[in-house]
Motif scaffolding. Structure first.
Motif, PDB file in Angstrom:
ATOM      1  N   LEU A  47       0.820  -1.204   0.000  1.00  0.00           N
ATOM      2  CA  LEU A  47       0.000   0.000   0.000  1.00  0.00           C
ATOM      3  C   LEU A  47       0.860   1.264   0.000  1.00  0.00           C
ATOM      4  O   LEU A  47       0.537   2.244  -0.683  1.00  0.00           O
ATOM      5  CB  LEU A  47      -0.948   0.005   1.204  1.00  0.00           C
ATOM      6  N   GLY A  48       1.951   1.227   0.761  1.00  0.00           N
ATOM      7  CA  GLY A  48       2.870   2.359   0.758  1.00  0.00           C
ATOM      8  C   GLY A  48       3.472   2.594  -0.610  1.00  0.00           C
ATOM      9  O   GLY A  48       3.593   3.734  -1.072  1.00  0.00           O
ATOM     10  N   TRP A  49       3.854   1.524  -1.273  1.00  0.00           N
ATOM     11  CA  TRP A  49       4.432   1.627  -2.618  1.00  0.00           C
ATOM     12  C   TRP A  49       3.416   2.187  -3.618  1.00  0.00           C
ATOM     13  O   TRP A  49       3.757   2.988  -4.488  1.00  0.00           O
ATOM     14  CB  TRP A  49       4.938   0.266  -3.063  1.00  0.00           C
ATOM     15  N   LEU A  50       2.163   1.762  -3.477  1.00  0.00           N
ATOM     16  CA  LEU A  50       1.125   2.212  -4.401  1.00  0.00           C
ATOM     17  C   LEU A  50       0.720   3.664  -4.194  1.00  0.00           C
ATOM     18  O   LEU A  50       0.457   4.383  -5.160  1.00  0.00           O
ATOM     19  CB  LEU A  50      -0.122   1.325  -4.275  1.00  0.00           C
ATOM     20  N   PHE A  51       0.667   4.107  -2.936  1.00  0.00           N
ATOM     21  CA  PHE A  51       0.071   5.408  -2.650  1.00  0.00           C
ATOM     22  C   PHE A  51       1.049   6.478  -2.169  1.00  0.00           C
ATOM     23  O   PHE A  51       0.652   7.634  -2.030  1.00  0.00           O
ATOM     24  CB  PHE A  51      -1.052   5.253  -1.618  1.00  0.00           C
ATOM     25  N   MET A  52       2.286   6.119  -1.897  1.00  0.00           N
ATOM     26  CA  MET A  52       3.266   7.107  -1.439  1.00  0.00           C
ATOM     27  C   MET A  52       4.386   7.207  -2.471  1.00  0.00           C
ATOM     28  O   MET A  52       5.162   6.267  -2.618  1.00  0.00           O
ATOM     29  CB  MET A  52       3.830   6.697  -0.077  1.00  0.00           C
ATOM     30  N   PRO A  53       4.479   8.329  -3.151  1.00  0.00           N
ATOM     31  CA  PRO A  53       5.472   8.439  -4.216  1.00  0.00           C
ATOM     32  C   PRO A  53       6.919   8.312  -3.730  1.00  0.00           C
ATOM     33  O   PRO A  53       7.791   7.906  -4.488  1.00  0.00           O
ATOM     34  CB  PRO A  53       5.230   9.826  -4.807  1.00  0.00           C
ATOM     35  N   PHE A  55       7.947   6.332  -1.213  1.00  0.00           N
ATOM     36  CA  PHE A  55       8.160   5.089  -0.467  1.00  0.00           C
ATOM     37  C   PHE A  55       9.470   4.450  -0.943  1.00  0.00           C
ATOM     38  O   PHE A  55       9.736   4.404  -2.141  1.00  0.00           O
ATOM     39  CB  PHE A  55       6.985   4.125  -0.681  1.00  0.00           C
ATOM     40  N   PRO A  56      10.303   3.971  -0.022  1.00  0.00           N
ATOM     41  CA  PRO A  56      11.643   3.486  -0.406  1.00  0.00           C
ATOM     42  C   PRO A  56      11.652   2.105  -1.062  1.00  0.00           C
ATOM     43  O   PRO A  56      12.347   1.201  -0.620  1.00  0.00           O
ATOM     44  CB  PRO A  56      12.398   3.485   0.918  1.00  0.00           C
ATOM     45  N   ALA A  57      10.855   1.957  -2.109  1.00  0.00           N
ATOM     46  CA  ALA A  57      10.851   0.717  -2.893  1.00  0.00           C
ATOM     47  C   ALA A  57      10.443   1.084  -4.317  1.00  0.00           C
ATOM     48  O   ALA A  57       9.535   1.882  -4.518  1.00  0.00           O
ATOM     49  CB  ALA A  57       9.876  -0.287  -2.308  1.00  0.00           C
ATOM     50  N   GLY A  58      11.130   0.494  -5.275  1.00  0.00           N
ATOM     51  CA  GLY A  58      10.857   0.833  -6.657  1.00  0.00           C
ATOM     52  C   GLY A  58       9.956  -0.144  -7.391  1.00  0.00           C
ATOM     53  O   GLY A  58       9.514   0.134  -8.500  1.00  0.00           O
ATOM     54  N   ASP A  59       9.678  -1.286  -6.785  1.00  0.00           N
ATOM     55  CA  ASP A  59       8.834  -2.279  -7.449  1.00  0.00           C
ATOM     56  C   ASP A  59       8.036  -3.057  -6.410  1.00  0.00           C
ATOM     57  O   ASP A  59       8.248  -2.934  -5.208  1.00  0.00           O
ATOM     58  CB  ASP A  59       9.685  -3.230  -8.300  1.00  0.00           C
ATOM     59  N   PHE A  60       7.118  -3.868  -6.905  1.00  0.00           N
ATOM     60  CA  PHE A  60       6.198  -4.620  -6.054  1.00  0.00           C
ATOM     61  C   PHE A  60       6.934  -5.540  -5.082  1.00  0.00           C
ATOM     62  O   PHE A  60       6.651  -5.556  -3.882  1.00  0.00           O
ATOM     63  CB  PHE A  60       5.249  -5.430  -6.944  1.00  0.00           C
ATOM     64  N   LEU A  61       7.883  -6.310  -5.587  1.00  0.00           N
ATOM     65  CA  LEU A  61       8.573  -7.297  -4.756  1.00  0.00           C
ATOM     66  C   LEU A  61       9.400  -6.631  -3.660  1.00  0.00           C
ATOM     67  O   LEU A  61       9.412  -7.098  -2.513  1.00  0.00           O
ATOM     68  CB  LEU A  61       9.457  -8.193  -5.624  1.00  0.00           C
ATOM     69  N   THR A  62      10.048  -5.536  -3.990  1.00  0.00           N
ATOM     70  CA  THR A  62      10.826  -4.818  -2.974  1.00  0.00           C
ATOM     71  C   THR A  62       9.904  -4.228  -1.915  1.00  0.00           C
ATOM     72  O   THR A  62      10.213  -4.277  -0.724  1.00  0.00           O
ATOM     73  CB  THR A  62      11.671  -3.716  -3.628  1.00  0.00           C
ATOM     74  N   ALA A  63       8.776  -3.668  -2.337  1.00  0.00           N
ATOM     75  CA  ALA A  63       7.818  -3.114  -1.384  1.00  0.00           C
ATOM     76  C   ALA A  63       7.284  -4.202  -0.457  1.00  0.00           C
ATOM     77  O   ALA A  63       7.166  -3.996   0.752  1.00  0.00           O
ATOM     78  CB  ALA A  63       6.668  -2.440  -2.127  1.00  0.00           C
ATOM     79  N   LEU A  64       6.989  -5.360  -1.032  1.00  0.00           N
ATOM     80  CA  LEU A  64       6.526  -6.487  -0.233  1.00  0.00           C
ATOM     81  C   LEU A  64       7.596  -6.910   0.776  1.00  0.00           C
ATOM     82  O   LEU A  64       7.310  -7.108   1.960  1.00  0.00           O
ATOM     83  CB  LEU A  64       6.152  -7.662  -1.138  1.00  0.00           C
TER      84      LEU A  64
END
Length: 89
Positions: A47-53, A55-64
């Motif tokens: 959710l942070g990756w999707l809604f926070m520009p 957020f310290p992750a550049g892709d889905f897997l890193t955000a997870l």
């Protein structure tokens, strides 16, 4: 919108920590707390990756991964606090 960056990762850890305290007071077995904290952290990471520009992750897997590790860190913080405050016998 405010820029939170890496502080959002600490926010995930705090939310997962509070969720763990809540579960500890429910009739659910405590052995599930780390798994649920990791799961919640993963969801919050995505959710942070999707809604926070910023957020310290550049892709889905890193955000997870960031979310899961942050959720599990909440369990580690709790255990460290318990170990440090436990009386030695």
């Amino acid at each position: 919108m405010e820029r939170f960056g890496i502080a959002s990762v600490a926010g995930i850890t705090v939310i997962c920590y509070l969720m763990g305290l809540l579960i500890k007071n429910l009739p659910l077995d405590n052995k599930w707390i780390p798994s649920l904290a990791g799961l919640l952290g993963g969801v919050l990471g995505i959710l942070g990756w999707l809604f926070m520009p910023d957020f310290p992750a550049g892709d889905f897997l890193t955000a997870l991964s960031v979310g899961i590790v942050s959720g599990l860190a909440a369990t580690g913080v709790h255990e460290a606090g318990c170990q440090l405050t436990r009386e030695k016998s």
